[in-house]
Design an enzyme around this catalytic site. Structure first.
Site, PDB file in Angstrom:
ATOM      1  N   HIS A 175      -6.257 -13.691 -18.031  1.00 53.09           N
ATOM      2  CA  HIS A 175      -6.641 -14.874 -18.820  1.00 53.09           C
ATOM      3  C   HIS A 175      -6.376 -16.132 -17.981  1.00 53.09           C
ATOM      4  CE1 HIS A 175      -6.774 -17.911 -21.929  1.00 53.09           C
ATOM      5  NE2 HIS A 175      -7.425 -17.033 -22.669  1.00 53.09           N
ATOM      6  N   GLU A 180     -14.985 -16.796 -19.860  1.00 48.45           N
ATOM      7  CA  GLU A 180     -14.366 -17.919 -20.565  1.00 48.45           C
ATOM      8  C   GLU A 180     -14.320 -19.141 -19.644  1.00 48.45           C
ATOM      9  OE1 GLU A 180     -11.673 -16.375 -23.980  1.00 48.45           O
ATOM     10  OE2 GLU A 180     -10.456 -16.568 -22.187  1.00 48.45           O
ATOM     11  N   GLY A 200     -10.057 -24.082 -26.012  1.00 46.87           N
ATOM     12  CA  GLY A 200      -9.170 -24.931 -26.812  1.00 46.87           C
ATOM     13  C   GLY A 200      -9.563 -26.391 -26.822  1.00 46.87           C
ATOM     14  N   GLY A 203      -9.686 -17.611 -29.442  1.00 49.03           N
ATOM     15  CA  GLY A 203      -8.313 -18.086 -29.586  1.00 49.03           C
ATOM     16  C   GLY A 203      -8.102 -18.715 -30.956  1.00 49.03           C
ATOM     17  N   GLY A 204      -8.211 -20.030 -31.016  1.00 45.83           N
ATOM     18  CA  GLY A 204      -7.891 -20.810 -32.208  1.00 45.83           C
ATOM     19  C   GLY A 204      -8.449 -20.265 -33.511  1.00 45.83           C
ATOM     20  N   SER A 223     -13.755 -21.861 -27.552  1.00 45.08           N
ATOM     21  CA  SER A 223     -14.105 -22.600 -28.778  1.00 45.08           C
ATOM     22  C   SER A 223     -15.142 -21.882 -29.646  1.00 45.08           C
ATOM     23  CB  SER A 223     -14.558 -24.020 -28.441  1.00 45.08           C
ATOM     24  OG  SER A 223     -13.521 -24.724 -27.781  1.00 45.08           O
ATOM     25  N   GLU A 236      -5.137 -18.861 -18.695  1.00 46.32           N
ATOM     26  CA  GLU A 236      -3.802 -19.459 -18.902  1.00 46.32           C
ATOM     27  C   GLU A 236      -2.750 -18.728 -18.071  1.00 46.32           C
ATOM     28  OE1 GLU A 236      -3.916 -19.258 -23.163  1.00 46.32           O
ATOM     29  OE2 GLU A 236      -5.483 -20.787 -23.165  1.00 46.32           O
ATOM     30  N   ASN A 282      -7.488 -13.514 -29.870  1.00 47.40           N
ATOM     31  CA  ASN A 282      -6.351 -13.690 -28.959  1.00 47.40           C
ATOM     32  C   ASN A 282      -5.457 -14.754 -29.584  1.00 47.40           C
ATOM     33  OD1 ASN A 282      -4.554 -14.255 -26.929  1.00 47.40           O
ATOM     34  ND2 ASN A 282      -6.072 -15.131 -25.526  1.00 47.40           N
ATOM     35  N   TRP A 283      -4.378 -14.294 -30.227  1.00 48.86           N
ATOM     36  CA  TRP A 283      -3.506 -15.246 -30.920  1.00 48.86           C
ATOM     37  C   TRP A 283      -2.753 -16.159 -29.962  1.00 48.86           C
ATOM     38  CZ3 TRP A 283      -0.619 -11.441 -34.751  1.00 48.86           C
ATOM     39  CH2 TRP A 283      -1.517 -11.037 -35.739  1.00 48.86           C
ATOM     40  N   LYS A 284      -2.702 -15.773 -28.703  1.00 47.53           N
ATOM     41  CA  LYS A 284      -1.874 -16.499 -27.718  1.00 47.53           C
ATOM     42  C   LYS A 284      -0.429 -16.496 -28.213  1.00 47.53           C
ATOM     43  CE  LYS A 284      -5.969 -18.811 -26.151  1.00 47.53           C
ATOM     44  NZ  LYS A 284      -6.614 -19.970 -25.575  1.00 47.53           N
TER      45      LYS A 284
HETATM   46  P1  13P Z   1     -10.230 -20.929 -28.008  1.00 51.69           P
HETATM   47  O1  13P Z   1     -11.093 -20.021 -28.846  1.00 51.69           O
HETATM   48  O2  13P Z   1      -9.051 -21.488 -28.751  1.00 51.69           O
HETATM   49  O3  13P Z   1     -11.034 -21.948 -27.271  1.00 51.69           O
HETATM   50  O4  13P Z   1      -9.566 -19.980 -26.882  1.00 51.69           O
HETATM   51  C1  13P Z   1     -10.389 -19.159 -26.138  1.00 51.69           C
HETATM   52  C2  13P Z   1      -9.535 -18.207 -25.404  1.00 51.69           C
HETATM   53  O5  13P Z   1      -8.850 -18.582 -24.475  1.00 51.69           O
HETATM   54  C3  13P Z   1      -9.511 -16.807 -25.843  1.00 51.69           C
HETATM   55  O6  13P Z   1      -8.877 -16.002 -24.922  1.00 51.69           O
END
Ligand code: 13P
Length: 252
Positions: A95, A167, A173, A234-235, A213, A97, A9-11
């Protein structure tokens, strides 16, 4: 055995040139094994290009959100019809966020999950607790409520095809991963909840991912657990090299 499903998930990251370079590299090097499903969830402006580049490959493209209506006067929104038309096959729904910053609710998550199935998109439904909820021992009841509301009204076959991403918000993050035991405990509970609303047979088919993470250094331990069938990352999914290591872990 359930297939491992690794979704990046590149966000809100990358330019079109960076997105294209990433996918060229991943298409070249992604494992062809049937044991792993390789998914990249990218921002809307890149989807047309990425689906074109991944046509006929083992790499699948997902969106990070969508609206639940097919079309109409909803300025700024993107519909499941549009995503499907582009060749997108997955969509992240609910999600944390989006729940936190864009007023996503359990009700809209449920409508979007139905809309995804109506247009042949596989929903990746996100659930998870805050740190306060975990400390107040509310993790299981909170996650259970989110799962039940998201899946409400789906057929058993649709539930079997839904991907749930657990999650924990405090692990996103932050560099703080839930321990593999903590993550598996909640994923097992989610499977029990699904078994209770459908059947054990259906629940055994559902892919449940962990997210928060996840990185090449900790993915093996997470995937080794009984009820963790993949990761939503994500990251560590933003750079091709690290993303490819994560996908490779899914083949073991
Ligand atoms: P991180 O892997 O950056 O913690 O993000 C997780 C996430 O929100 C994936 O959707």
């Amino acid at each position: 055995m359930r297939k491992k499903v690794i979704a990046g998930n590149w966000k809100m990251n990358k330019t079109l040139a960076e997105a294209n370079a990433f996918i060229d590299e991943v298409v070249k090097k992604a494992p062809t094994s049937d044991d792993v499903e390789t998914i990249v969830c990218a921002p809307f402006p890149f989807l047309a290009s990425l689906t074109e580049k991944t046509k006929g490959t083992t790499v699948h493209i997902g969106a990070q959100n969508m609206y639940f209506e097919d079309s109409g006067a909803f300025t700024g929104e993107v519909s499941p019809v549009m995503l499907s038309d582009l060749g997108v096959t997955y969509v992240v729904i609910g999600h944390s966020e989006r729940r936190e910053h864009f007023a996503e609710t359990d009700e809209s998550v449920n409508k979007k999950t139905h809309a995804a199935f109506n247009h042949k998109l596989t929903p990746i439904v996100c659930v998870g607790e805050t740190l306060e909820q975990r400390e107040a021992n509310e993790t299981m009841t909170h996650v259970e409520g989110q799962v039940k509301k998201a899946l409400d009204g789906l057929s058993n076959e649709q539930v079997a095809d839904t991907i749930i991403a657990y999650e924990p918000i405090w692990a996103i993050g932050t560099g703080k991963t839930a321990t593999s035991d903590e993550a598996n405990e909640v994923c097992s509970h989610i499977r029990k909840v699904i078994s209770a609303i459908t059947s054990e047979e259906i629940a055994e088919k559902v892919v449940i991912q962990y997210g928060g993470s996840v990185k090449p250094a900790n993915i093996d331990e997470l995937l080794a657990k009984s009820d963790i069938d993949g990761a939503l990352v994500g990251g560590a999914s933003v750079e091709a090299e690290s993303y490819l290591q994560l996908v490779e872990a899914g083949t073991k």
